[in-house]
Design a protein around this motif. Structure first.
Motif, short mmCIF file in Angstrom:
data_model
loop_
_atom_site.label_atom_id
_atom_site.label_comp_id
_atom_site.label_asym_id
_atom_site.label_seq_id
_atom_site.Cartn_x
_atom_site.Cartn_y
_atom_site.Cartn_z
N SER A 98 13.74 -10.48 71.55
CA SER A 98 12.83 -11.18 70.65
C SER A 98 13.61 -11.76 69.47
O SER A 98 13.52 -11.26 68.35
CB SER A 98 11.73 -10.23 70.16
OG SER A 98 12.32 -9.06 69.63
N PRO A 99 14.38 -12.81 69.74
CA PRO A 99 15.18 -13.42 68.68
C PRO A 99 14.29 -14.07 67.62
O PRO A 99 13.23 -14.60 67.95
CB PRO A 99 16.00 -14.46 69.43
CG PRO A 99 15.22 -14.77 70.65
CD PRO A 99 14.50 -13.51 71.01
N GLN A 100 14.72 -14.00 66.35
CA GLN A 100 13.92 -14.55 65.26
C GLN A 100 14.44 -15.91 64.80
O GLN A 100 13.69 -16.85 64.68
CB GLN A 100 13.92 -13.57 64.06
CG GLN A 100 13.38 -12.20 64.40
CD GLN A 100 11.95 -12.25 64.92
OE1 GLN A 100 11.09 -12.92 64.34
NE2 GLN A 100 11.69 -11.58 66.03
N HIS A 101 15.73 -15.99 64.56
CA HIS A 101 16.29 -17.23 64.03
C HIS A 101 16.41 -18.28 65.14
O HIS A 101 16.65 -17.93 66.29
CB HIS A 101 17.67 -16.93 63.43
CG HIS A 101 18.25 -18.07 62.67
ND1 HIS A 101 19.08 -19.00 63.26
CD2 HIS A 101 18.15 -18.44 61.37
CE1 HIS A 101 19.45 -19.89 62.35
NE2 HIS A 101 18.89 -19.56 61.20
N ALA A 102 16.25 -19.54 64.74
CA ALA A 102 16.26 -20.62 65.74
C ALA A 102 17.54 -20.59 66.56
O ALA A 102 17.52 -20.81 67.78
CB ALA A 102 16.14 -21.97 65.03
N HIS A 103 18.66 -20.30 65.88
CA HIS A 103 19.93 -20.32 66.58
C HIS A 103 20.04 -19.17 67.58
O HIS A 103 20.58 -19.33 68.67
CB HIS A 103 21.07 -20.27 65.57
CG HIS A 103 22.37 -20.71 66.14
ND1 HIS A 103 22.61 -22.01 66.47
CD2 HIS A 103 23.47 -20.02 66.48
CE1 HIS A 103 23.81 -22.11 66.98
NE2 HIS A 103 24.37 -20.91 67.00
#
Lengths: 283, 345
Positions: A254-259
């Motif tokens: 569950s990545p948060q940052h766009a990158h």
């Protein structure tokens, strides 16, 4: 997190990096313009002891600069770095030389990082020689032990680095790096350019060495295919800052940052590709 | 279902038929040539995408060089590479052995009917020549067209590979373009004469995953427009899933397994293919087992190339005494072949 980190030395992290900044500038050419790059813009990172932390990000995101600052090969402009509770930056050169053996680095291109005129045994023994850790015959014996430990036959002790394959050379670089029993090993894209099956073998070697010597790794990579399967923690870097850190499941799941989302998606693309290849046959 | 003979009679002949291709590089005087390819057998059909998958030293680039007639003179070649060619529109198809063709004849084929996309377009393009002129040069070498018509052809192909500002690209020098743009220019250059076969040698190796995907999309689109067959050389199986029709797995100069991508990835049969695919997330039994990555033990040693038995035997976990004999390519299903005595296990 930044100010809190600056306020006190770390209790649990092996390395704590707080608000680290580094600018490279180059005197201008004909037009007299200065060429300035902000490689680090206040990067914060904790490296947990005994773990493999993967530092990932696109090219030019500042990964290598951060690694060089931690390895004391590059001086940061501002910010602080602690190692085992001691400040290593800012620090006096006397303090640093005492700590240097504890932090070792393995570079990407083993062909140019290893002295082509030295034999394998000399390359591995050189750090021990510099630190005056034994007589010549003892050094050679120790070098052969280290070579065995990384899976190279001691019979090859007299070969030159260019007589080894890429994977074997990287093993040699690792043997040299662990000669001084460091606490932290920094691998700067050390797996890039190797075949995947060789990458897997080197990663397995790193896992074995970690178990034997309780090593901590900071592994810089732009490819998460294999690293994503073994990393305990993943730190994502973008434009000189750490934009996300977490354990593998968090960052990839569950990545948060766009990158980070982009990075996680690239791993999923691979999984998806296999799934569709399978579905294709099931229909 | 049609029988085997029916299939043969209705199927068109392959574009390229490679049989027993053996290539060696002469290392020094009096020394035996270092083997690079050993008895490679492979068919390429018109319009299909074939992925050649293998690690360094597998002979992928030597295979590409053989098909393009670009092997160094210090190499030994045996076997045949037959290229289906129609000299004039009304004539029958002829099969020509590319290995025996003279350089003059090659010049009419290379670039026009068989083209290549190299690994690093930044290095394969001329740095002091405008990109447009470099594409026009390919047309000039093969077609007698006026300058204006050539320019038109170039602009058209640049538009086809997805450039909106064709004029800017046409007038640009390679250093003025980004890595992704250079890749598209290289694709345009290879496809401008509408070749029947394009060979792409790891065209996306230096790119990150996102850019790789974009280049593959352009390549796929162009391949469909032009109708060329495409040989895509890579070390990364993930790129082939959902892209290639067939996959050919090479190891130490041998083709060890080949078949439709879905079938091979779903049910790899050769122990080497199994080991390679296990490394990928999402593939069967991927991931750590007992804290270790599933890999292939050992390394490929130079001495192993000389073996008269199975090339993978020294690293294989299911080897037996029979593996000291040379395995033959066994046809498992329609188009799935594997060279292993123990593929069933």
């Amino acid at each position: 997190m930044g100010t809190e980190a600056t306020a006190r030395a770390p209790k649990t992290a092996l390395v704590r990096i707080a608000a680290l900044s580094k600018r490279y500038s180059q005197a201008g050419g004909l037009m007299g313009k200065r060429f300035v790059v902000d490689a680090l813009r206040g990067a914060d990172l904790d490296i947990a002891p005994g773990c493999l932390t993967a530092l990932v990000g696109g090219s030019g995101s500042g990964k290598s600069t951060l690694a060089k600052c931690v390895a004391m090969l590059e001086k940061a402009d501002s910010g602080e770095i602690w190692f085992e509770g001691n400040t290593i930056w800012p620090g006096t050169s006397k303090q640093l030389s005492r700590l240097r053996p504890k932090i070792q680095m393995v570079f990407q291109d083993s062909a140019s990082a290893l002295n082509p005129r030295l034999s394998a045994a000399q390359i591995v023994a050189e750090p021990l020689e510099i630190q005056n850790l034994g007589k010549r015959s003892q050094l050679r014996e120790r070098a052969c032990e280290l070579m065995t430990e990384v899976g190279l036959s001691p019979d090859w002790a007299d070969r030159r680095p260019l007589e080894f394959s890429g994977g074997q050379r990287q093993r040699l670089a690792i043997a040299r790096a662990i000669a001084l029993k460091p606490a932290l090993l920094i691998l700067d894209e050390s797996l890039s350019g190797l075949d995947l099956s060789t990458q897997a073998q080197i990663l397995n070697l790193l896992l074995d060495l970690q178990a034997a010597h309780s090593l901590t790794y900071l592994l810089i990579s732009h490819d998460l295919t294999l690293v994503g399967q073994v990393a305990d923690f993943i730190a994502v870097m973008h434009q000189g800052k750490i934009v996300e850190t977490g354990n593998r499941q968090q960052v990839l799941g569950s990545p948060q940052h766009a990158h980070s989302k982009e990075l996680a998606a690239s791993v999923r693309v691979v999984e998806e590709a296999y799934r569709t290849a399978r579905v294709g046959i099931e229909r | 279902m049609a029988t085997q003979t029916d299939l043969v009679s209705i199927a068109p002949p392959p574009l390229i038929r490679i049989r027993d291709l053996t290539v060696g590089y002469i290392a020094g005087h009096g020394q035996p040539p270092a083997p690079a390819l050993h008895k490679v057998a492979l068919d390429i059909w018109p319009g299909e995408i074939v992925g050649i998958l293998g690690e360094s030293g597998a002979g992928k680039s030597t295979l590409a060089g053989s098909i393009l007639g670009l092997l160094p003179t210090s190499s030994t070649r045996a076997g045949s590479i037959c290229f289906q060619s129609q000299v004039a529109p009304n004539q029958d198809l002829q099969m020509q052995n590319l290995l025996r063709m003279g350089e003059r004849r090659w010049q009419s084929i290379r670039g026009a009917r068989i083209a290549m996309i190299f690994q690093e377009p930044g290095l394969s393009l001329n740095p002091v020549m405008r990109v447009g002129d470099q594409i026009a040069e390919v047309i000039r070498a093969h077609r007698s067209q006026s300058r204006a018509v050539r320019k038109q052809g170039c602009e058209e192909i640049l538009r086809e590979v997805g450039f909106a500002d064709v004029q800017r690209i046409y007038r640009a020098y390679p250093h003025q373009l980004s890595g992704g743009e250079l890749h598209r220019v290289a694709i345009a250059q290879a496809l401008v004469c509408r070749p029947e076969l394009v060979i792409a040698d790891e065209p996306t190796r230096a790119l990150d995953v996102k850019a790789q995907g974009e280049i593959l999309k352009v390549l796929l689109e162009m391949q469909r427009n032009v109708g060329s067959a495409l040989i895509f050389i890579t070390h990364n199986p993930a790129l082939l899933a959902g892209f290639a029709d067939r996959v050919v797995i090479m190891y130490a100069g041998r083709v060890v397994e080949q078949g439709p991508v879905g079938q091979v990835f779903q049910r790899p049969l050769h122990p080497y293919t199994k080991g390679l695919l296990r490394l990928f997330p999402g593939s069967q039994d991927a991931g750590l087992s007992e804290g270790r990555l599933p890999g292939i033990p050992g390394t490929l040693r130079t001495a192993d190339y000389q073996t008269s038995g199975c090339i993978f035997e020294p690293r294989c976990s299911v080897r037996t005494a029979v593996c000291r004999n040379e395995p033959f390519a066994e046809q498992v299903s329609d188009d799935h072949r594997v060279s292993c005595f123990h593929y069933g296990n």
